[in-house]
Write a protein that holds these residues in place. Sequence first.
Motif, PDB file in Angstrom:
ATOM      1  N   SER A 152     -10.056  14.850   6.457  1.00 50.88           N
ATOM      2  CA  SER A 152     -10.055  13.418   6.130  1.00 50.88           C
ATOM      3  C   SER A 152      -8.623  12.941   6.005  1.00 50.88           C
ATOM      4  N   THR A 153      -8.321  11.825   6.655  1.00 54.31           N
ATOM      5  CA  THR A 153      -6.985  11.255   6.623  1.00 54.31           C
ATOM      6  C   THR A 153      -7.123   9.735   6.692  1.00 54.31           C
ATOM      7  N   THR A 154      -6.044   9.045   6.936  1.00 51.57           N
ATOM      8  CA  THR A 154      -6.065   7.589   7.096  1.00 51.57           C
ATOM      9  C   THR A 154      -5.197   7.214   8.292  1.00 51.57           C
ATOM     10  N   ILE A 155      -5.356   5.990   8.741  1.00 50.20           N
ATOM     11  CA  ILE A 155      -4.507   5.511   9.829  1.00 50.20           C
ATOM     12  C   ILE A 155      -3.041   5.570   9.406  1.00 50.20           C
ATOM     13  N   GLY A 156      -2.736   5.180   8.169  1.00 44.77           N
ATOM     14  CA  GLY A 156      -1.358   5.206   7.677  1.00 44.77           C
ATOM     15  C   GLY A 156      -0.759   6.594   7.655  1.00 44.77           C
ATOM     16  N   GLU A 157      -1.561   7.603   7.327  1.00 48.51           N
ATOM     17  CA  GLU A 157      -1.061   8.981   7.346  1.00 48.51           C
ATOM     18  C   GLU A 157      -0.843   9.470   8.771  1.00 48.51           C
ATOM     19  N   LEU A 158      -1.689   9.017   9.689  1.00 44.50           N
ATOM     20  CA  LEU A 158      -1.538   9.412  11.094  1.00 44.50           C
ATOM     21  C   LEU A 158      -0.361   8.722  11.762  1.00 44.50           C
ATOM     22  N   LEU A 159      -0.029   7.503  11.295  1.00 46.21           N
ATOM     23  CA  LEU A 159       1.041   6.737  11.931  1.00 46.21           C
ATOM     24  C   LEU A 159       1.891   6.036  10.876  1.00 46.21           C
ATOM     25  N   PRO A 160       2.692   6.812  10.143  1.00 48.34           N
ATOM     26  CA  PRO A 160       3.572   6.175   9.155  1.00 48.34           C
ATOM     27  C   PRO A 160       4.667   5.380   9.861  1.00 48.34           C
ATOM     28  N   GLY A 161       5.102   4.308   9.243  1.00 48.10           N
ATOM     29  CA  GLY A 161       6.166   3.498   9.839  1.00 48.10           C
ATOM     30  C   GLY A 161       5.731   2.815  11.104  1.00 48.10           C
ATOM     31  N   ARG A 162       4.452   2.495  11.201  1.00 48.81           N
ATOM     32  CA  ARG A 162       3.918   1.936  12.434  1.00 48.81           C
ATOM     33  C   ARG A 162       4.549   0.598  12.812  1.00 48.81           C
ATOM     34  N   PHE A 163       4.561   0.328  14.096  1.00 46.53           N
ATOM     35  CA  PHE A 163       4.988  -0.964  14.641  1.00 46.53           C
ATOM     36  C   PHE A 163       3.781  -1.874  14.550  1.00 46.53           C
ATOM     37  N   ASP A 164       3.953  -3.049  13.951  1.00 48.98           N
ATOM     38  CA  ASP A 164       2.816  -3.974  13.840  1.00 48.98           C
ATOM     39  C   ASP A 164       3.242  -5.417  14.051  1.00 48.98           C
ATOM     40  N   ALA A 165       2.303  -6.325  13.920  1.00 51.11           N
ATOM     41  CA  ALA A 165       2.534  -7.753  14.208  1.00 51.11           C
ATOM     42  C   ALA A 165       3.666  -8.341  13.382  1.00 51.11           C
ATOM     43  N   ALA A 166       3.900  -7.821  12.190  1.00 56.44           N
ATOM     44  CA  ALA A 166       4.983  -8.349  11.350  1.00 56.44           C
ATOM     45  C   ALA A 166       6.351  -8.198  12.020  1.00 56.44           C
TER      46      ALA A 166
END
Length: 131
Positions: free
Chosen positions: A111-125
């Motif tokens: 079990s994990t999360t999207i944030g753990e899989l992709l820390p520092g992600r590029f997003d709309a902000a």
Amino acid sequence: MSLLDAAREVREAAYAPYSRFKVGAAIRSVSGEVYRGCNVENVAYPEGTCAEAGAIAAMVAAGETELIEVAVIADSPSPVPPCGGCRQKLAEFGHADTPVLLATVSGATLSTTIGELLPGRFDAAHMGNAT
């Protein structure tokens, strides 16, 4: 049917004649609907489609754009995480705390999360100054 069961079921439909590595993914949208995807290979390897991308495409085609839960399953010695591109795709439609269950057909899970899989992600902000 659980989300993992949905991923397990769609995995059987995967088209993987080259790698023989079938992957199934299921996502639950904010409305509660479950969308499924499986990997679809092509003889020109880079042109294949990942299971997660297929599930996301099905969700978007149905008019939804937010996922709240993800399950991915493969026949592997340990749970297989999404590739880098699919991590970014999941991050586009989910939140950092969105749960992701990774599993093997033999029953191992992680079990994990999207944030753990992709820390520092590029997003709309990051697009705030785009013109």
